[in-house]
Scaffold this motif. Structure first.
Motif, PDB file in Angstrom:
ATOM      1  N   ASP A 223      19.064  35.226  94.654  1.00  0.00           N
ATOM      2  CA  ASP A 223      19.852  34.871  95.825  1.00  0.00           C
ATOM      3  C   ASP A 223      19.175  35.434  97.078  1.00  0.00           C
ATOM      4  OD1 ASP A 223      21.757  34.575  97.847  1.00  0.00           O
ATOM      5  OD2 ASP A 223      23.413  34.713  96.414  1.00  0.00           O
ATOM      6  N   GLN A 224      18.779  34.547  97.976  1.00  0.00           N
ATOM      7  CA  GLN A 224      18.096  34.978  99.188  1.00  0.00           C
ATOM      8  C   GLN A 224      18.974  35.889 100.045  1.00  0.00           C
ATOM      9  OE1 GLN A 224      16.266  32.934 103.255  1.00  0.00           O
ATOM     10  NE2 GLN A 224      16.252  31.736 101.362  1.00  0.00           N
ATOM     11  N   ALA A 225      20.280  35.625 100.059  1.00  0.00           N
ATOM     12  CA  ALA A 225      21.179  36.427 100.887  1.00  0.00           C
ATOM     13  C   ALA A 225      21.207  37.880 100.428  1.00  0.00           C
ATOM     14  CB  ALA A 225      22.584  35.831 100.860  1.00  0.00           C
ATOM     15  N   VAL A 226      21.203  38.081  99.111  1.00  0.00           N
ATOM     16  CA  VAL A 226      21.189  39.445  98.581  1.00  0.00           C
ATOM     17  C   VAL A 226      19.905  40.155  98.990  1.00  0.00           C
ATOM     18  CG1 VAL A 226      21.128  40.816  96.462  1.00  0.00           C
ATOM     19  CG2 VAL A 226      22.696  38.862  96.639  1.00  0.00           C
ATOM     20  N   LEU A 227      18.786  39.475  98.855  1.00  0.00           N
ATOM     21  CA  LEU A 227      17.499  40.050  99.256  1.00  0.00           C
ATOM     22  C   LEU A 227      17.496  40.377 100.745  1.00  0.00           C
ATOM     23  CD1 LEU A 227      14.488  40.715  98.730  1.00  0.00           C
ATOM     24  CD2 LEU A 227      13.984  38.297  99.136  1.00  0.00           C
ATOM     25  N   GLN A 244      18.840  30.860 106.356  1.00  0.00           N
ATOM     26  CA  GLN A 244      17.998  30.721 105.168  1.00  0.00           C
ATOM     27  C   GLN A 244      16.556  30.436 105.599  1.00  0.00           C
ATOM     28  OE1 GLN A 244      19.381  27.840 102.366  1.00  0.00           O
ATOM     29  NE2 GLN A 244      20.979  29.168 101.557  1.00  0.00           N
ATOM     30  N   GLN A 245      15.646  31.026 104.865  1.00  0.00           N
ATOM     31  CA  GLN A 245      14.233  30.883 105.187  1.00  0.00           C
ATOM     32  C   GLN A 245      13.495  30.181 104.051  1.00  0.00           C
ATOM     33  OE1 GLN A 245      13.056  31.688 108.124  1.00  0.00           O
ATOM     34  NE2 GLN A 245      14.933  32.707 108.832  1.00  0.00           N
ATOM     35  N   GLU A 268      22.623  25.184  97.368  1.00  0.00           N
ATOM     36  CA  GLU A 268      23.116  25.558  96.051  1.00  0.00           C
ATOM     37  C   GLU A 268      23.241  27.063  95.861  1.00  0.00           C
ATOM     38  OE1 GLU A 268      20.421  23.756  93.379  1.00  0.00           O
ATOM     39  OE2 GLU A 268      20.968  21.693  93.925  1.00  0.00           O
ATOM     40  N   GLY A 269      22.714  27.843  96.771  1.00  0.00           N
ATOM     41  CA  GLY A 269      22.867  29.289  96.682  1.00  0.00           C
ATOM     42  C   GLY A 269      21.732  30.002  95.979  1.00  0.00           C
ATOM     43  N   SER A 270      21.125  29.378  94.978  1.00  0.00           N
ATOM     44  CA  SER A 270      20.008  30.008  94.277  1.00  0.00           C
ATOM     45  C   SER A 270      18.742  29.713  95.057  1.00  0.00           C
ATOM     46  CB  SER A 270      19.904  29.473  92.844  1.00  0.00           C
ATOM     47  OG  SER A 270      18.805  30.063  92.171  1.00  0.00           O
ATOM     48  N   THR A 271      18.430  30.544  96.026  1.00  0.00           N
ATOM     49  CA  THR A 271      17.369  30.234  96.983  1.00  0.00           C
ATOM     50  C   THR A 271      16.220  31.225  96.949  1.00  0.00           C
ATOM     51  OG1 THR A 271      18.562  31.466  98.688  1.00  0.00           O
ATOM     52  CG2 THR A 271      18.981  29.090  98.538  1.00  0.00           C
ATOM     53  N   ALA A 272      16.038  31.897  95.848  1.00  0.00           N
ATOM     54  CA  ALA A 272      14.906  32.818  95.696  1.00  0.00           C
ATOM     55  C   ALA A 272      14.397  32.729  94.262  1.00  0.00           C
ATOM     56  CB  ALA A 272      15.312  34.250  96.035  1.00  0.00           C
ATOM     57  N   VAL A 273      13.096  32.732  94.106  1.00  0.00           N
ATOM     58  CA  VAL A 273      12.470  32.729  92.782  1.00  0.00           C
ATOM     59  C   VAL A 273      11.456  33.855  92.739  1.00  0.00           C
ATOM     60  CG1 VAL A 273      11.007  31.481  91.158  1.00  0.00           C
ATOM     61  CG2 VAL A 273      12.790  30.259  92.418  1.00  0.00           C
ATOM     62  N   GLU A 274      11.645  34.795  91.829  1.00  0.00           N
ATOM     63  CA  GLU A 274      10.715  35.911  91.715  1.00  0.00           C
ATOM     64  C   GLU A 274       9.561  35.536  90.801  1.00  0.00           C
ATOM     65  OE1 GLU A 274      10.697  40.752  91.296  1.00  0.00           O
ATOM     66  OE2 GLU A 274      12.576  39.634  91.441  1.00  0.00           O
ATOM     67  N   TYR A 275       8.363  35.824  91.271  1.00  0.00           N
ATOM     68  CA  TYR A 275       7.150  35.538  90.514  1.00  0.00           C
ATOM     69  C   TYR A 275       6.716  36.781  89.735  1.00  0.00           C
ATOM     70  CZ  TYR A 275       6.115  30.972  92.634  1.00  0.00           C
ATOM     71  OH  TYR A 275       6.137  29.649  93.011  1.00  0.00           O
TER      72      TYR A 275
END
Length: 566
Positions: A223-227, A244-245, A268-275
């Motif tokens: 979640d980008q907002a949490v980050l 949102q970025q 959709e809210g799921s706006t971050a993906v950790e690599y």
């Protein structure tokens, strides 16, 4: 198998935790036995599978229900338990009963270990490749990136560019630039990946964010907002607003541990993906022979970028050659794929341009000049002169055309300007190949070397092939074709020959100027890899300083008078 059944029956008779033992077959018809293990009143339903190659191949244990996870020592893709024995230490003396006992020990560790502060011992460490295998989002940490981060200021965030390749199902990202403007630091990534206009990768902007503590962040972040909230609380969110970025963040702590995170704009809210950060730093490893360092000062012309020339070009780039002049008038056709270094991604493109891209993908800093030009063909005379002058300015010429007309033209230029030349061709049918060279000051002129080769061949039994230019021939209705393996073998040898011509003139590793190399038992070759060196004349001793006749001096005077005013 009788010994296996008796061994398991014996184990069950003395082990109250082991019950059931129902023999059968898996869906793939491997022998298996269902069994139950009870640990602290919890029943684990397992199956022991004996592959058809048992005992040479290891038997294994997994839950009977494919979606059950029992242990941290379990392969997620198959559910197979990682026990005391596996492919890395298996031997035929290990029995199914041994594996069942090992399973019971593992489950007991998982149940009681946390209460007493111990974990199940691991018998091995996974390789980096094994750890990465299940990661579909990967961030490549290069030596250049690590060095740049070590030297960078940690007071503020640093602009970052990232190129991402996508070949299902993996996304592979790599940092291409750190910083902005004139102070930007490029990481030597090919433009096919770093240039957004190349459309070969997904290029995103972002930041390196220094963050000494990230335990409060979920792992992985989704979640980008949490980050954003966590980084804002630390004064480390690199953007000015809370919107949102879309971009890429690389979190780094004081020990240069990295967390790469891609950001998206989404409803959709799921706006971050950790690599997954993959450490690919070379740690100072040297992967080139020491003698190849000389190649960094050389420029090579390659005439003909067919199956041999294309392979030689890329191999020389891998060897460290930084400057090329590529000459060919053809484009890549589907039929060329059987032997050419290129592939479908270059279909329909001029071979010079496609090989240029192939070189830069392995040697991004390479300086590659392309000339779409038919050597010794119907071309503009002025353009022909330009190309010949560029060839004459190279440190070495590779003739991979297998054309006598082209060779004669190149040989004349190389003789006049004292430029080394190597050439080669595969014999039709792939029975063998020829490679030859002419090094000024060591070997005779190119045409003399070729003459010596022809005289040598004239004394041999008649060859079962015609001319090898197209790498095929017909003899008594039989068709002989040279395959990619034979062409690749010559290209590898010709690359070695070319490197030796550039750096081994004083003490060459190849003492002869020409060789016949056998790929199969045929003609004069008594076995595969049978090699026949050909004795060729050496360079003549340097002539005495010329003396000028009176007639020559008069002629020179006339020319000075004619051109003096110019």
């Amino acid at each position: 198998m009788r010994a296996e059944t008796r061994g398991l029956d014996g184990l069950a008779s003395i082990s109250p935790w082991l019950t059931k033992l129902a023999w059968g077959l898996t869906e793939s018809k491997d022998v298996c036995v269902d069994f139950d293990i009870t640990v602290n009143e919890k029943v684990h339903e397992a199956v022991l599978v004996y592959p058809a190659l048992f005992p040479e191949a290891p038997a294994y244990v997994r839950p009977r229900k494919s979606d059950e996870a029992w242990s941290a020592h379990q392969y997620p893709s198959t559910g197979t338990l990682c026990l005391e024995w596996g492919p890395d230490n298996w031997h035929a003396g290990v029995t199914g009963a041994d594996l069942v006992v090992s399973t019971h020990m593992l489950l007991a560790y998982e149940k009681f270990g946390p209460a007493i502060g111990i974990t199940a011992p691991s018998r091995h460490e996974q390789t980096l490749g094994q750890r990465v295998r299940v990661e579909t989002s990967r961030f490549i940490v290069t030596q250049q990136l690590q060095s740049a981060l070590m030297a960078a200021s940690r007071e503020t965030s640093i602009a970052l560019s990232v190129g991402t390749l996508h070949r299902r199902p993996e996304f592979v990202a790599v940092a291409t630039q750190l910083g902005e403007g004139e102070a930007a630091l490029e990481f030597g990534v090919p433009k096919e990946i770093s240039d957004p206009n190349a459309f070969a990768s997904w290029v995103r902007k972002g930041f390196v964010v220094w963050c000494d503590e990230w335990a409060s962040l979920p792992n992985p972040v989704k979640d980008q907002a949490v980050l954003r909230d966590v980084l804002k609380a630390k004064g480390r969110w690199p953007w000015q607003d809370d919107e949102q970025q879309a971009g890429f963040l690389l979190l780094a702590d004081g020990q240069l541990r990295l967390r790469p995170i891609a950001l998206f704009k989404s409803a959709e809210g799921s706006t971050a993906v950790e690599y997954f950060a993959v450490d690919c730093a070379d740690k100072g490893q040297v992967r080139q022979p020491e003698r190849n360092a000389v190649l960094q000062q050389k420029r090579i012309a390659i005439v003909g970028l067919g199956s041999v020339g294309s392979k030689v070009a890329v191999s020389l780039a891998r060897s460290g050659v930084p400057r090329f002049l590529l000459i060919d008038d053809d484009f890549l056709k589907p039929s060329n794929l059987l032997r050419n270094q290129l592939d479908w991604s270059s279909m329909g493109y001029d071979k010079v341009d496609a090989v240029q891209s192939a070189i830069r993908l392995v040697h991004p800093a390479a300086d590659v000049a392309c000339r779409s030009f038919r050597f010794a063909g119907q071309e503009s005379s002025s353009y022909n002169t330009t190309v010949l002058e560029q060839i004459a300015a190279c440190d070495l010429v590779v003739d991979a055309t297998a054309s006598q007309k082209v060779f004669s033209s190149i040989a004349a230029i190389c003789t006049r300007r004292k430029v080394p030349i190597v050439w080669g061709e595969v014999f039709a049918g792939g029975i063998g190949a020829l490679m030859a060279r002419s090094l000024p000051g060591l070997d005779a002129a190119p045409l003399e070397v070729r003459k010596a080769v022809h005289e040598y061949l004239a004394g041999m039994p008649e060859a079962p092939f015609k001319h090898a230019q197209n790498y095929d021939a017909e003899v008594e209705e039989a068709v002989f074709v040279a395959g990619d393996a034979e062409v690749s073998s010559l290209a590898a040898s010709l690359t070695q020959f070319a490197i030796d011509a550039l750096i081994g003139k004083d003490a060459p590793r190849f003492p002869h100027a020409a060789y016949l190399i056998g790929f199969q038992k045929a003609w004069i070759f008594e076995a595969p890899f049978d090699t026949h060196p050909i004795a060729c004349p050496r360079a003549a001793e340097a002539p005495e300083a010329p003396t000028f006749s009176d007639e020559s001096l008069v002629a020179l005077g006339e020319l000075i008078d004619m051109f003096g005013e110019h």
